[in-house]
Design an enzyme around this catalytic site. Sequence first.
Site, short mmCIF file in Angstrom:
data_model
loop_
_atom_site.label_atom_id
_atom_site.label_comp_id
_atom_site.label_asym_id
_atom_site.label_seq_id
_atom_site.Cartn_x
_atom_site.Cartn_y
_atom_site.Cartn_z
N LYS A 192 0.86 -1.17 0.00
CA LYS A 192 0.00 0.00 0.00
C LYS A 192 0.90 1.23 0.00
O LYS A 192 1.69 1.44 0.92
CB LYS A 192 -0.90 -0.01 1.23
N LYS A 245 -2.03 -1.42 -3.92
CA LYS A 245 -2.92 -0.27 -3.85
C LYS A 245 -2.14 1.02 -3.90
O LYS A 245 -1.14 1.11 -3.19
CB LYS A 245 -3.69 -0.37 -2.53
C1 PBG Z 1 -7.27 3.46 5.61
C2 PBG Z 1 -7.51 3.35 4.17
C3 PBG Z 1 -7.33 4.32 3.17
C4 PBG Z 1 -7.84 3.78 2.01
C5 PBG Z 1 -8.27 2.50 2.30
N1 PBG Z 1 -8.04 2.24 3.64
C6 PBG Z 1 -6.86 5.70 3.26
C7 PBG Z 1 -5.49 6.01 3.68
O1 PBG Z 1 -4.63 5.13 3.80
O2 PBG Z 1 -5.28 7.19 3.95
C8 PBG Z 1 -7.91 4.50 0.70
C9 PBG Z 1 -8.92 3.97 -0.27
C10 PBG Z 1 -9.29 4.88 -1.36
O3 PBG Z 1 -8.70 5.95 -1.59
O4 PBG Z 1 -10.24 4.51 -2.07
N2 PBG Z 1 -6.02 3.17 6.06
#
Ligand code: PBG
Length: 321
Positions: A192, A245
């Site tokens: 991520k 992601k």
């Molecule tokens: C929470 C999380 C996030 C997303 C999914 N889980 C945001 C972040 O890490 O700030 C983002 C998903 C999206 O932008 O659709 N940790």
Amino acid sequence: MTFPATRLRRLRRTGALRSLVRETRLDLADFVLPLFVAPASVPNESLPALGRFSVEDLVPEVDELAHRGVSAVLLFGIPETKDEEGSGAWDDDGIVQRALRELRPRYPELLLVADVCLCEYTSHGHCGVLDGDEIANDETLELLARTAVSQAEAGADAVAPSDMMDGRVGAIRAALDDADLGSTPIMAYSAKYASAFYGPFREAADSAPAFGDRHGYQMDPANVREALRECALDLAEGADVLMVKPALPNLDVIRAVRDRFDAPLAAYNVSGEYAMIKAAAARGWLDERTAALESLTAIKRAGADVVISYWTKELAAWLVA
Ligand code: PBG
């Protein structure tokens, strides 16, 4: 054999020929729709899939999704109140737990995945607890593990940790096993990235960090070998599904993970990717459906088995049309 004996245009001449030789197809069974559960419903006009549902309003929405053939949803929660530790995340009467208890008996066939993270629940908006201005890794693990256990107890079919703390998959795996919930799969957000494309999500989930940023725990978008190390560690700790992601800026990462590992791979087509196309379409600059289908096909072609996308509800209609 070269031109003129070989003419690749021959197989592009008609729709039937193109369909016959198409290498990648979209199947609704591979798609997961994120849903936001909150104390009160807040529709989002320009980005409909980023609206919030109260538990009460979530039920008819999921009813429609199930009727359309959507097979999986990913639940995020926005709690009534936030605190330093994010205790709403593991509250047995928390927002996601309540939603799971409502949905579970009604939709036995629908896959219910619960997001495991603290950022929607902490007053400071970070994905872990603080030690001064630092995000404390090891102190966070127990809280994430508690969250996953309480979600699985409430009926989640799978848990998806998105916090990016080191060791969280192992901590969650051990806690699930201890709670006699060892058959709950972990869909790990393994690679991520610290991405600019999460903006609309943070607004929808009210989870923007109050200070600093997430670069100390989410990955540097410049790195791909590091993504492979993250995946290897998550698998070793007991992850069942890997994830990359965001999806579109990282198609090369999806491909690299697919080539290296045999575990199922998910890709998250995030809020900013959805918003870019929505915004351009609203201005008449591109066609939403065609652009969305092209994006989703590219994510699958890159090697994703599972796609988490805000277009999943529309996709259900597009695929039957
Ligand atoms: C929470 C999380 C996030 C997303 C999914 N889980 C945001 C972040 O890490 O700030 C983002 C998903 C999206 O932008 O659709 N940790």
